[in-house]
Write an enzyme that holds these catalytic residues in place. Sequence first.
Site, short mmCIF file in Angstrom:
data_model
loop_
_atom_site.label_atom_id
_atom_site.label_comp_id
_atom_site.label_asym_id
_atom_site.label_seq_id
_atom_site.Cartn_x
_atom_site.Cartn_y
_atom_site.Cartn_z
N ARG A 1 0.16 -9.43 13.72
CA ARG A 1 -0.19 -7.75 12.38
C ARG A 1 -1.30 -9.04 11.57
O ARG A 1 -2.23 -8.64 10.87
CB ARG A 1 0.87 -7.39 11.97
CG ARG A 1 1.13 -6.22 12.28
CD ARG A 1 2.48 -5.09 12.54
NE ARG A 1 2.43 -4.50 11.18
CZ ARG A 1 3.06 -4.91 10.38
NH1 ARG A 1 4.37 -5.16 10.27
NH2 ARG A 1 2.98 -4.20 9.86
N ARG B 1 11.95 -6.07 5.08
CA ARG B 1 11.78 -4.80 4.47
C ARG B 1 12.56 -3.87 5.33
O ARG B 1 12.91 -4.53 6.40
CB ARG B 1 9.85 -4.65 5.22
CG ARG B 1 9.95 -2.98 4.85
CD ARG B 1 8.39 -3.01 5.09
NE ARG B 1 7.52 -2.92 6.68
CZ ARG B 1 6.31 -2.28 6.34
NH1 ARG B 1 5.27 -2.40 5.01
NH2 ARG B 1 5.95 -2.51 7.48
N LYS C 1 1.12 -1.10 0.13
CA LYS C 1 0.11 -0.46 0.30
C LYS C 1 0.96 1.48 0.22
O LYS C 1 0.59 2.28 -0.50
CB LYS C 1 -0.96 -0.08 1.12
CG LYS C 1 -1.86 -1.45 1.81
CD LYS C 1 -3.06 -1.21 2.86
CE LYS C 1 -2.35 -1.05 3.98
NZ LYS C 1 -1.09 -2.16 3.84
N ARG D 1 11.68 -2.31 10.95
CA ARG D 1 11.03 -1.77 12.24
C ARG D 1 10.26 -3.30 13.01
O ARG D 1 10.29 -3.94 13.41
CB ARG D 1 9.50 -1.34 11.13
CG ARG D 1 9.19 -0.05 10.18
CD ARG D 1 8.25 -0.31 9.47
NE ARG D 1 7.30 -0.59 9.62
CZ ARG D 1 5.36 -0.80 9.17
NH1 ARG D 1 5.32 -0.17 7.83
NH2 ARG D 1 4.66 -0.63 9.78
N ARG E 1 -9.23 1.35 9.56
CA ARG E 1 -8.44 -0.34 8.89
C ARG E 1 -9.60 -1.04 10.46
O ARG E 1 -9.28 -2.17 10.53
CB ARG E 1 -7.18 -0.01 10.42
CG ARG E 1 -6.15 -0.38 9.70
CD ARG E 1 -4.87 -0.37 10.44
NE ARG E 1 -3.87 -1.45 9.90
CZ ARG E 1 -2.90 -0.85 9.54
NH1 ARG E 1 -2.89 0.30 8.97
NH2 ARG E 1 -1.50 -1.31 9.21
#
Length: 217
Positions: free
Chosen positions: A174, A129, A15, A163, A90
């Site tokens: 998540r 990531r 996203k 992160r 969300r």
Amino acid sequence: MQQNIYLLGAPGAGKGTQAELLAKKLGIPQLSTGEMLRSARLEGSELGKRVAAIMDAGKLVSDDVVIALVEQRLCRPDHQNGVILDGFPRTIPQAEALDALFARAGRSALKVIAIDVPADEIRRRLSGRRWCTTCKKTYHITDNPPPDGPSCEGIGTCRLEVRSDDKPEAVEKRLQTYEEQTSPLLAYYRGKGAFYSVNGTGKISDIFSAVMSCLSA
Ligand code: AMP
């Protein structure tokens, strides 16, 4: 014409990457609640301190907090030609609050683009990531590597980090949070009109082309 776009998808679906490309192409701002919350943490603000543990556990920050952030942001003059929503709403209550905000402000209806990526690909993506705490840009060690040199945007010293919510335990939480609280938004928006779905696997540029064709559909 005001263009309001909402990218819906699991964490790691791309996203943020697509929102950034859209923002550049269309000249309208990206509104990422995750980014706003991470900035609050880096600044060490009261809000940042309050949300840190929730984010690191892979849970959602309370609806009231994120709705207030979005409400303030949408009032800004540079958000009047449109906005690209990334990571908000969300939950169903957030979506309902957004509907009410849009109605009050007379904003044009949202175009919703769902980005679909299987859970195993998401795990692979999130484990590779990296996030730059200076430029706030996101990379992937193989799919979208950071440029060589000391900086990702030529503005000095960049620091690429994993992160804290991309650690494996947080990622599983998540994904579960997404299934339970966010995926019901697929049905919520499918019933409302401008809803499109794109395959989020493959090359970033191909996915971007698919996203752009939804907007011209
Ligand atoms: P993101 O960068 O969009 O993956 O968001 C990172 C984290 O910020 C999420 O896992 C949540 O803890 C928090 N967060 C971001 N957006 C929202 C939202 N709309 N509602 C609740 N929590 C959010």
